[in-house]
Every structure is written in C-alpha cells, then in structure tokens.
Design a protein around this motif. Sequence first.
Motif, PDB file in Angstrom:
ATOM      1  N   LYS A 197      81.169  52.447  -7.375  1.00 28.42           N
ATOM      2  CA  LYS A 197      80.466  51.674  -8.401  1.00 28.42           C
ATOM      3  C   LYS A 197      80.615  50.189  -8.067  1.00 28.42           C
ATOM      4  O   LYS A 197      81.576  49.768  -7.429  1.00 28.42           O
ATOM      5  CB  LYS A 197      81.066  51.925  -9.792  1.00 28.42           C
ATOM      6  N   GLU A 202      80.062  44.811 -12.058  1.00 29.72           N
ATOM      7  CA  GLU A 202      79.254  45.403 -13.106  1.00 29.72           C
ATOM      8  C   GLU A 202      80.125  46.288 -14.002  1.00 29.72           C
ATOM      9  O   GLU A 202      80.021  46.249 -15.231  1.00 29.72           O
ATOM     10  CB  GLU A 202      78.143  46.233 -12.461  1.00 29.72           C
ATOM     11  N   THR A 261      80.887  45.624 -17.839  1.00 31.69           N
ATOM     12  CA  THR A 261      80.427  46.624 -18.802  1.00 31.69           C
ATOM     13  C   THR A 261      81.541  46.961 -19.782  1.00 31.69           C
ATOM     14  O   THR A 261      81.310  47.141 -20.973  1.00 31.69           O
ATOM     15  CB  THR A 261      79.987  47.908 -18.079  1.00 31.69           C
ATOM     16  N   GLU A 280      80.153  43.889 -22.380  1.00 29.06           N
ATOM     17  CA  GLU A 280      79.049  44.593 -23.031  1.00 29.06           C
ATOM     18  C   GLU A 280      79.312  44.905 -24.516  1.00 29.06           C
ATOM     19  O   GLU A 280      78.469  44.628 -25.359  1.00 29.06           O
ATOM     20  CB  GLU A 280      78.765  45.883 -22.261  1.00 29.06           C
ATOM     21  N   ILE A 290      80.722  53.210 -22.620  1.00 30.24           N
ATOM     22  CA  ILE A 290      79.435  52.654 -22.165  1.00 30.24           C
ATOM     23  C   ILE A 290      79.308  52.842 -20.658  1.00 30.24           C
ATOM     24  O   ILE A 290      78.270  53.260 -20.145  1.00 30.24           O
ATOM     25  CB  ILE A 290      79.334  51.151 -22.517  1.00 30.24           C
ATOM     26  N   ALA A 291      80.419  52.524 -19.940  1.00 33.04           N
ATOM     27  CA  ALA A 291      80.383  52.638 -18.482  1.00 33.04           C
ATOM     28  C   ALA A 291      80.161  54.087 -18.061  1.00 33.04           C
ATOM     29  O   ALA A 291      79.525  54.359 -17.043  1.00 33.04           O
ATOM     30  CB  ALA A 291      81.682  52.108 -17.884  1.00 33.04           C
ATOM     31  N   GLY A 305      78.334  56.248 -19.727  1.00 32.40           N
ATOM     32  CA  GLY A 305      76.921  56.537 -19.925  1.00 32.40           C
ATOM     33  C   GLY A 305      76.029  55.814 -18.926  1.00 32.40           C
ATOM     34  O   GLY A 305      75.148  56.424 -18.324  1.00 32.40           O
ATOM     35  N   ASN A 306      76.292  54.513 -18.736  1.00 29.47           N
ATOM     36  CA  ASN A 306      75.378  53.703 -17.927  1.00 29.47           C
ATOM     37  C   ASN A 306      75.631  53.829 -16.434  1.00 29.47           C
ATOM     38  O   ASN A 306      74.712  53.846 -15.630  1.00 29.47           O
ATOM     39  CB  ASN A 306      75.511  52.220 -18.298  1.00 29.47           C
ATOM     40  N   LEU A 307      76.912  53.862 -16.046  1.00 26.88           N
ATOM     41  CA  LEU A 307      77.233  53.804 -14.618  1.00 26.88           C
ATOM     42  C   LEU A 307      77.765  55.129 -14.091  1.00 26.88           C
ATOM     43  O   LEU A 307      78.051  55.272 -12.920  1.00 26.88           O
ATOM     44  CB  LEU A 307      78.293  52.722 -14.352  1.00 26.88           C
TER      45      LEU A 307
END
Lengths: 306, 362
Positions: free
Chosen positions: B40, B44, B48, B52, B319-320, B322-324
């Motif tokens: 990853k 970012e 996140t 975020e 969040i990470a 889900g998103n990454l």
Amino acid sequence: MDLGSINPILLLASIMAASTPILLAAIGELVVERAGVLNLGVEGMMITGAICGFAVAVGTGSPATGFVAGAAGGAVLSLLFALLTQVALANHVASGLALTLFGLGLSALLGQGYVGVKPPPTARLDIPVLGDIPVLGPILFSHDLMVYVALALVAVVWAMLKYSRAGLILRAVGENHDAAHALGYKVVRVRVLAIAFGGACAGLGGAYLSLVRVPQWTEGMTAGAGWIALALVVFASWKAGRVLLGAWLFGGVSVLQLNLQAAGVAIPVEYLSMSPYLITIVVLVIMSADKSRAPASLGRIFHASQ
Amino acid sequence: MRLHLEKRPQPSRRWTDLSPLLAVVITMLAGGALFALLGKNPVEAISTIFWEPLFGEFAFYYRPQLLIKGAPLILIAIGLSLGFRAGVWNIGAEGQYIVGALSGAGVALAFYPLDAWVVFPLMIMAGALGGWAWGMIPALLKLRFGTNEILVSLMLVYVAEQLLAAMALGPMKNPDGMGFPGSRNLQEYPAAHNADLIAASGLHWGVVAATVAVILAYILLGRHVLGYQIRLSGEAPRAARFAGVNPGRLILFCLGASGALAGLAGMFEISGPAGQVSIDFNVGYGFTAIIVAFLGRLHPVGIALAGLLMALTYIGGEIAQGNLGLPAAAIQMFQGMLLFFLLAVDVLTNYRLRLAPRPETA
C-alpha cells in the motif's frame, strides 16, 4: 449421555499429546524465569510460532521444517522483548504485555492466506516392539516425535539447571544479579540467551498446536495456552520435573472436557470449555501458599552502573 | 568510545511528556514501512488513518465515532492506571467489561418491556457491580492466598468469554429471534437504550461517565490521600509500608475500581453502540486500554488524549480497510507497535545517553 463411549486408553494417550504445547512453552518460560526475567509474552510468542510453523510447513510440505520455523519465529519475537527489557531497561510486565498484543496482531496478519488450509500431516513414530505392548503401547509409544522432544527437553533442562556450570550461572543471575555481575558473569548476555530459548520453546509449542493438535490455522487459536503455561511455572515452583506433572494435569482436564462434550453430557459446552481456566485458578490458589521458591531477582531490572 | 546509559537522579520531566509523542511518530514511520511492505502507499495509508476521520470528506460521520470508541477505552484505562501506578496488575479488563455488559443487559432484559425511567439507572448500577465483582475475584484471592493477580484476572477473561457465549445462546437469547443467537436489541427498547444525548453527536452516557472518571481520577491522584498512597506504593513500596499504607485495602480498591469502570464501559456499549448480547460484541477494548493507559503516562489527562488517539486508529483503520484494503490485523499490529516504541523510548525518561570511553579490561 454416553460415558461408555470414552475409551480410557485413548484418553490417556491423548493427554500426552494435549499437554505437549503447554509443556514446551512452560519449560522455556521456566528457564527464562530462573534467569530472573518475567516474560509475559508467552501467548504472543506461541501464536507467532504457530503461524510461522504453519506457513512454512504448508509452503515446504515438511512438518519438520515447520517446527524449526516455529521455534525461529518465537525466538525472533522474544528478542524484541530482550531488546526492551535488557537494553532499554523497560518494565518486564508492560513489555511482556506489549509482546503478546503485538504477537497476536502479527500472527493475524501473517495468517491471512492460511485460513482453511490443511497442513502436511506429521508422522507418528510407530515404535516397533514397544508400541505393540497392550495398554502401555498406545499410551506411551505411539506418538509423533515432538511429544518425545518435549519430554527430552524437560529432562535436559532439569539436568542443566541442577548439575551443569551453565545452569549454576543462570540460577545465580536469577537469584541475585548484582552479585552475579560482581563475580564477572555477563548478566545481560545470560538473560538474552535465556529469553531466546524461552521464545524458541514457546514457538515450538505454538507450531505443535497448529500442525498437530488442531491442525489448522485460526486467528487467536492459542486461546490462553501461553497464559496457562505461565501459570504452570508458578504451579511447578520453578522446578522442571513438576512442570511435567502440571502439564499432564492441564492436558488431562482439557482432554476430559472435550470427551465429555463429545459424549453429550447435559452441561452446555460453554461451561465445560471454562474448566481448564477455572482449574488453573484453583491450582494457582493452592500453590501460591509457597512463595519462597520464586527466583529472588524475578522481574527486577538490572542496570550495571559501572 | 561506546554508548552508555547513565541513571538520572530524577526522571526527566521533559522526556515524560515527549516520549509518547516521539513513540507516535516512530510508530507512524514503522507503520508506514509495514503498509509499504503490504503493497500500500504508506503516505496514503497513514493519512487515511489519522487525517481522514477528522478532516476528510465524511468527517461529519466519523467525528461522533471518535467519542463512541474513545469513551470505553478511556473509562477502562482510567481504572487500569490506578492499579498500574500502585503495582497492581489487572490485565483482565476485557473480562470485567464483558461481565458488566452481561449484568447491565440482564437487568434490561428482565424488565422488558416495562417502560420506566428507573430501568436505565438500575442497568448502570448492575454494570458497575458486575465488573466490580469480576475484579474482586483476583483481588480477594491475592489478598487471602497471595495468588498472582495477573494470571487470575487473565484466566477470568476466557471464563467471561465462555459465559458470554452461554448467555447469547441460552438464557439471554431473543425469544422472538427465530432461533438466531443473540439477545433482544436494546436499541429498540427505549427505557434501556443508551441513546445519543444530542442526536448523531456520539455523545452518549458512556462519554459523560468517561469525562467524570477523568476528573475524579485527577482529583484522587492529585488531591486525595488515597491517591497519594497509590503513587507511593508504586514508587516506593517499602516507604509506603513504613508510612502505614494498608496494601490489602489498596489491592481491593484498585481492582474493584478498575473492574467497576470496565463493567460500566461494557454496559454502556451493549445498551448503545453494540445493542445486543452476541458472541462477538466485545472487540478487545479491555486489552487496547492497556496501551491507552501507558500511552497516557498513567495520568488522567494523558489517558483522555491517548484514548482519543487510539479511537482514531480504530476508525481510520476501518476506513483504510474499506478504501485501501488494508487488513484489520495490520491495525492491531500497529497498535501493538505503539506500546513497543513507547516502552523503548521511555528509557530516556529515567536514563541519559552518554558517550563514555571503553573501560580498561583487567
């Protein structure tokens, strides 16, 4: 309920196997504590050993390589603890907890691709003549190699601590690190070696869980076995021989409750599953009357001012 | 020349405050390296997790979560810190949390569907009492038999987990649940629901309790003789004995208080955010709170800040995820690393690094 379905010979035989993981972890921790170090990270090292052993055994197809990897994984993780407590002079209790929390996370991360995978089977030694003896044969002489390795390890540790010079130095460091230091023994070096040995043993015990006992990988699969191993050391009053007795007792309780579950006793499964932990507490209470045997420098931080 | 540690005459004030910050920075760097290893983008991933939830596009949704996740952590960690200061190691907060939740939920389910204001206060009392009782077991055993409280309190976590499973599948199972495991949803039982005091703010009764706990702990440690005795026992046990501190009473108080606070946290969680007694309603707050207590330097205000930071890693971690596609275990490891680095950096509080000539070898 059908208690008749429990075969006493098979029950005793499985106690030998069930006690092996905690026996390995406890004998390692015994050496660590005799050197004056309290490593509460056994659970973390065990589960790291479990996944390292499992992953390597699946990758290479050889359980033997898996066991070596499990021991190596546990030892490497334990060196982190050594770094914290021996170099950075951090509190033993806090560092051990950190090791367990870290190990649980690390193992979950490493084990992601391995859920539901079957490990290569570990062969049983079928010892020719001895294994054919009725009753004793299946109980004592029809296990895999690791069961005997664990027993041998207990004997070696017992003899080392009691009769060898190395054992004497280790005990001196554990009883009074200042005096040992004044005599010219390398306190930190002895302790780091003991910690690494303890880590390797815990890793081996974890690998036995994931490769033989269960045998598969699930997150958090050690389920407190490392903590029971710690309790075992107290139970054994820091004596190698009594660790063996304790391990059989705990192995016995866990096998018995599994058998009772299978036999359909009218107690909900959850209450039966509590029993190994409750027995541990009861035994701790009985044994803690005898406090005198703990190594005198246990858990104390050593800083050579000169 | 070699590096050498020299003991400070007194712990350094500056490093006491600085080392948690330094540990967080090092953890971010090491965590970034870990995330990079997992393929990853480290910058970012870290942003996140830490940026975020506070200032991102959906911050309005995540900010209340900060209170929801932070409150139980702070509540438990405040209790633990009292014991840790006195050298009483309660590491079974997870068990006390579960038993507190079960006691609270038990009261609610017993009164269902009675709609009276008295239900919720009774639940609060039951939650605190349940956690207190679970914490009293290691305390009394230590007092009476000298049993190691670390091992007993930990063993009781596994017992509590089995008890939770037994309750979710047995006595507390929803009779209208069509055979599914888990109790009635307390969120649908207004008298028992620990709802947000201001809609969608995350501010439920648990947050109020955590705030009160921080203030009370601050007063206790700074102004009250019991707090003084706690500090004295941890820092100089011999002096404490000469000063007439009763170690038994201290053990009972520390384990009882931390048990009650953990029980409260569990009760507020099960009647609010979690909603029902289910096998896996507990997510390890009891263990994460150990990290929070140390990261907050066992100081009430520090713990409040550390609890919010740790809540941030939970939310950012989700969040990470889900998103990454960052695995949940990576976040768990990230939190473990934080404690590691903190303990390592902490050496500078008590020792100073000196370059010294190599000693002559005799």
